[in-house]
Design a protein around this motif. Sequence first.
Motif, mmCIF file in Angstrom:
data_model
loop_
_atom_site.group_PDB
_atom_site.id
_atom_site.type_symbol
_atom_site.label_atom_id
_atom_site.label_comp_id
_atom_site.label_asym_id
_atom_site.label_seq_id
_atom_site.Cartn_x
_atom_site.Cartn_y
_atom_site.Cartn_z
ATOM 1 N N GLU A 40 0.845 -1.208 0.000
ATOM 2 C CA GLU A 40 0.000 0.000 0.000
ATOM 3 C C GLU A 40 0.883 1.263 0.000
ATOM 4 O O GLU A 40 0.596 2.232 -0.706
ATOM 5 N N LYS A 44 0.983 4.039 -2.899
ATOM 6 C CA LYS A 44 0.675 5.439 -2.585
ATOM 7 C C LYS A 44 1.821 6.358 -3.057
ATOM 8 O O LYS A 44 1.574 7.423 -3.638
ATOM 9 N N ASN A 47 1.609 6.632 -6.826
ATOM 10 C CA ASN A 47 0.478 7.454 -7.268
ATOM 11 C C ASN A 47 0.744 8.931 -6.998
ATOM 12 O O ASN A 47 0.438 9.791 -7.831
#
Length: 520
Positions: A40, A44, A47
Motif C-alpha cells: 500500500e 501510494k 500514485n
Amino acid sequence: MIKSSLIGFSKGIEGDSVFTARNPATGENLEDSFCHASEEDVAKACNLASEASLAMAALSGSKKAGFLRDLSDRLGGIVDQLVQTMTAETGLPEPRVRGETGRTISQLKMFADLVESGNWVDARIDRTQPNREPIPKPDLRSMLRPVGPVVVFCASNFPLAFSVAGGDSASAWAAGCPVIVKAHHAHPGTALLVGNAVVDSVRSSGLPEGAFSLIFGDGRTVGQSLVNHPAIKAVGFTGSRAGGRALFDLASQRDEPIPVYAEMSSINPIFILPGLGEERMNEIATGLQGSATLGVGQFCTNPGIVFYPRGPGGESLVAGYVGKMKETVSSPMLHEGIRKAYGEGLDSLTGCEGVEVLVPASNESGEGGCHAGSCVLSTDSESFLGNERMVEEVFGPSTLLVSYENPSDLLRIADSLEGQLTASLFGEETELSQSGELLDILETKAGRLLFNQFPTGVEVCASVVHGGPYPATTDGRSTSVGTGAILRFARPVCYQGFPDELLPVELKDSNPMKISRSEA
Ligand code: NAP
C-alpha cells in the motif's frame, strides 16, 4: 524506536516486519528499527509521484534551483547528525562522512546552477522556410523534457553522494522528475535523516507532495514492486551486477519497458607500458596502493587489475607494491554481504590455475565480522587470457598483478576485457603516441581513459564520464556523475508549427533566458 517510510508528506504504515542496521565495525545491532514498506505504501508513493509529474515538469529552472539549494543548505545543517549516524551504520570514518556530505551538497548546487542557466535542454531550432522548393519547410523546435517519476536505489558504498539526495536523485529532480528512493538496508538511519531534510525542502520550496518519497524494505519485494509500477518511467541504481541486471530485466519485461541506468561492476584495469624505469615503477606502486585500498577498496573505480611488463622495472613494481600492501591494516567493509562477496571473489581468483598469492588477505574478520585485509595476487598474461573468471570484479582491497612479455600482448588482453568504468595507462608520452591500437580498443571498453593518473577520486564536473559498456553499466551512453547525468532522465520533444507565444521559454524567438541553442 520504530521508524517508517516517508510517503510524500506522510509516514508509511507501521507494520510488524522490521529490520535493524548493524555497525559493521563492532557487529552490534543499532537502536532504531525500520518498517518494511507495505504494498500500500509503494502504491501510494507511486500514485503521488504520478500526480506530481506534470507540476514537476512545469517547474521553472529557477524554482528547481531554489529547491536544490534549499536542500543543500539543510544537509549542511545536519552534518553532525549525519556523522554520528553514518559512522555507526557504515564504519566509515568521520572525515569521509564530512567529505561525502560536502560532495553531496556541491552536486546539488551544481545541478541548481545548471537548470537555472537553462543550458542543459539541448534546444534546437529549424525556422520555417515557406518559400522553399519543392516544398515549404515547417518550423520545428526541440528540447529535452523530463521523463516522469524515477526510482533511485541507494548505493551501499555512497550513503550520501549516491543515495537519498545523491547524484541520481539530484539529476532527476533537476530534469523535473519526481523521485522515489529505495533505501539501502545497511544505512536506513542515514537515509531517514536526509529524507526528512528532503521533505522539509519540498514543502518549503512549494514543490508538489509527490516530488519525493523514501521507501524502506527488501529489494526483491518493495524494490521490484516500485520498478514494476506503471507510474515509474526510469530507474537509477548503483550496486551489484546481479541486482542491476535483475532490475534491468524486470524493467524490460514490463508492458511498458522503461530504462534502467544501473552502475554495477568494473575492475578498472591499469596498463603499464614497457618503457618506464624503476624509479617511476616505485612511484606507481605507492599511488596504486593508495588507489586500490581507498575506502577499503569499495569505490566503483578502485583498480583491481594491473598489467605490467616482465623485467627489472616490473619486478621492482611488484616488490614495492607487495611491501606496501603488507603494511595495510584491515578495516571494516560496509556490510556483511560485501565482506562475504569479497571472500568469495578472492577464493574464486586463488582457485584459478596460474594464480599465486603474494599478500594473503588476513582472515581476521574483526568483532563485527566485516573487517577485510588487503590482498595481492599475481599471474601471467597467458594464464589470464585462458581463464574468464579473472576478469570478474572482486569488490574490495585486492589487486591482481598480471605480467606480460610483449606490448602486443596488451592488445589481446584489452580485447578480452568486459566493459569498464575506467582504463588507465602509465608510460612515457612517446609510448602513448605509439599505442594507438591499444587506445582504440580501450575506447570501446571504458567510459573514462586516464594517462599517468589513478582512477579513484572522480571529479564531479561537466565533462566527466562515470559510465561504460556493460557490465560497467546497463547503458554505456550515459554517465551517473557530473552534469551529463541529467540526460538520463529527459527525452527530446519537438514542437512543429507552434506560435511563438505557446512555445516553451527556451525555444521562443527572443531567447529570453539567453541559452545556447543550435539554430538553422
Ligand atoms: P546490491 O546487493 O546489488 O544491493 C543494492 C540495492 O539493490 C539494494 O537496495 C538491494 O536491496 C537491491 N537489490 C539487490 N538485488 C536486487 C534484486 N534482485 N531485485 C531488486 N532489488 C535488488 O549491492 P550492495 O549491497 O551495494 O553490494 C553488494 C555487492 O555489489 C558488492 O559486494 C559489490 O560486488 C557490488 N557493488 C558494486 C559497486 C560498484 O560500483 N561497482 C558498488 C556497490 C556494490 P536490499 O536492500 O534488499 O539488499
